[in-house]
Design a protein around this motif. Sequence first.
Motif, PDB file in Angstrom:
ATOM      1  N   ILE A   5      44.354 -85.422   2.752  1.00 41.80           N
ATOM      2  CA  ILE A   5      44.493 -84.684   1.497  1.00 41.80           C
ATOM      3  C   ILE A   5      45.581 -85.399   0.702  1.00 41.80           C
ATOM      4  CG2 ILE A   5      45.041 -82.479   0.403  1.00 41.80           C
ATOM      5  CD1 ILE A   5      42.543 -82.278   2.158  1.00 41.80           C
ATOM      6  N   ALA A   8      48.978 -82.472  -1.453  1.00 38.53           N
ATOM      7  CA  ALA A   8      48.853 -81.208  -0.718  1.00 38.53           C
ATOM      8  C   ALA A   8      49.683 -80.122  -1.404  1.00 38.53           C
ATOM      9  CB  ALA A   8      49.283 -81.408   0.735  1.00 38.53           C
ATOM     10  N   GLY A  12      45.206 -78.390  -2.385  1.00 35.60           N
ATOM     11  CA  GLY A  12      45.084 -79.394  -1.324  1.00 35.60           C
ATOM     12  C   GLY A  12      45.390 -78.794   0.042  1.00 35.60           C
ATOM     13  N   SER A  13      46.403 -77.925   0.087  1.00 39.68           N
ATOM     14  CA  SER A  13      46.768 -77.269   1.352  1.00 39.68           C
ATOM     15  C   SER A  13      45.686 -76.294   1.802  1.00 39.68           C
ATOM     16  CB  SER A  13      48.095 -76.518   1.194  1.00 39.68           C
ATOM     17  OG  SER A  13      49.144 -77.414   0.926  1.00 39.68           O
ATOM     18  N   PHE A  15      42.452 -76.607   1.292  1.00 36.69           N
ATOM     19  CA  PHE A  15      41.355 -77.397   1.869  1.00 36.69           C
ATOM     20  C   PHE A  15      41.776 -78.050   3.180  1.00 36.69           C
ATOM     21  CE2 PHE A  15      39.208 -76.449  -1.909  1.00 36.69           C
ATOM     22  CZ  PHE A  15      37.866 -76.802  -1.756  1.00 36.69           C
ATOM     23  N   GLY A  16      42.954 -78.667   3.190  1.00 35.09           N
ATOM     24  CA  GLY A  16      43.424 -79.332   4.409  1.00 35.09           C
ATOM     25  C   GLY A  16      43.628 -78.349   5.546  1.00 35.09           C
ATOM     26  N   VAL A  26      43.572 -83.984  10.250  1.00 32.76           N
ATOM     27  CA  VAL A  26      43.872 -83.861   8.821  1.00 32.76           C
ATOM     28  C   VAL A  26      45.285 -84.372   8.601  1.00 32.76           C
ATOM     29  CG1 VAL A  26      44.417 -82.232   6.959  1.00 32.76           C
ATOM     30  CG2 VAL A  26      42.332 -81.932   8.276  1.00 32.76           C
ATOM     31  N   LEU A  28      48.135 -84.398   5.648  1.00 32.80           N
ATOM     32  CA  LEU A  28      48.508 -83.827   4.351  1.00 32.80           C
ATOM     33  C   LEU A  28      49.547 -84.737   3.710  1.00 32.80           C
ATOM     34  CD1 LEU A  28      48.946 -80.176   5.675  1.00 32.80           C
ATOM     35  CD2 LEU A  28      47.025 -81.003   4.299  1.00 32.80           C
ATOM     36  N   SER A  30      52.004 -85.597   0.627  1.00 31.54           N
ATOM     37  CA  SER A  30      52.687 -84.981  -0.506  1.00 31.54           C
ATOM     38  C   SER A  30      53.980 -85.721  -0.773  1.00 31.54           C
ATOM     39  CB  SER A  30      52.990 -83.508  -0.206  1.00 31.54           C
ATOM     40  OG  SER A  30      53.823 -82.960  -1.209  1.00 31.54           O
ATOM     41  N   ILE A  73      40.519 -86.692   0.083  1.00 25.01           N
ATOM     42  CA  ILE A  73      40.326 -85.707  -0.980  1.00 25.01           C
ATOM     43  C   ILE A  73      41.530 -85.767  -1.907  1.00 25.01           C
ATOM     44  CG2 ILE A  73      39.974 -83.260  -1.539  1.00 25.01           C
ATOM     45  CD1 ILE A  73      38.685 -82.895   1.212  1.00 25.01           C
ATOM     46  N   TYR A  75      43.780 -84.360  -4.608  1.00 27.52           N
ATOM     47  CA  TYR A  75      44.014 -83.021  -5.158  1.00 27.52           C
ATOM     48  C   TYR A  75      45.372 -82.926  -5.868  1.00 27.52           C
ATOM     49  CZ  TYR A  75      41.002 -78.931  -5.062  1.00 27.52           C
ATOM     50  OH  TYR A  75      40.074 -77.967  -5.398  1.00 27.52           O
TER      51      TYR A  75
END
Length: 315
Positions: A5, A8, A12-13, A15-16, A26, A28, A30, A73, A75
């Motif tokens: 992601i 995030a 994003g969080s 979905f992740g 996954v 994340l 950020s 992804i 986001y």
Amino acid sequence: MKIAIIGAGAMGSLFGGSLASVVDEVCLYSTNKAYVEAVNKNGLIMTQGDKKWVVKARATSDPAEIGEVDVAIIYVKYTGTRQAVQDALVSCITQNTMVVTLQNGIGNVDIIKEYVPEGQIVYGLSTLTSDVKAPGHIEMTTLSKVGTSMWPLNGVITPKLEKLVDLMNQVNLNADIAIDVNERIWRKLMVNACENTLCAILKVNVTDLMINTPASFTIAKQVIFEVADVARAKGMNISREEALNHVMKVTYAVPGHVPSMVFDILNKKKTEIGCINEAIANEGKKLGIPTPTVEIIARLIRAFEANYDRTIKHH
């Protein structure tokens, strides 16, 4: 399947964190150090009303640590798209990576295309909602069954995309592969162009804006009509009345939701106005469709951004 992601935040969080239980890994990503520390220490906290669950996932703010993934992804907010894609190219996007954007507005795909071949890009939207409560803690705010729609940029549906949709549906992200994704994106634009912006200007939630305050509802309605006019000129079968009904249906599904642009203004950050109202106004100009209310709101948001450091202080 390994998923990254890129960005995030609240969505994003969502979905992740949701996908973490059904995929191999996954990551994340950020740039928010407090978020990364909180997730790595306590897990990602996800709440919905009185329900709470904690997801163990890996978070990083170092692009080199993401590692190669099957699906990336994107986001981040529109203003961060270029940097996010450049960061993701450091270690996670290879020629085998499917790059998915579910970001707000229009214009993100054009930026991603500069770096990633069209055959690897999938674009779409999600009408799920989520708010950040604290670093590493999100609150899911959608009540009714809304969904996530995606379409490959080159029109070729791959087994990997079908697999991703299947995984998303296992964790209630309500995904589908939709050939009419552009129309759906414009329906979401109608929501964003009035609710994100006017909530930010007035510092209220969507319920107060659209249901409890007739004066702001009147302005919002005019925005919705202008966006519908542009969408119709682009060949989409959306009437003004239908557009208004759609926005109200979404509003009733997310009572009390505070759009992220409100927090951008409160925290004196750049907003996504460039891919929402400004982008709609530009499309209108190309097609000879007037969008005066859409444009005024875009200018108001730009004026907010320009005056962050000059706001009058309360005594």
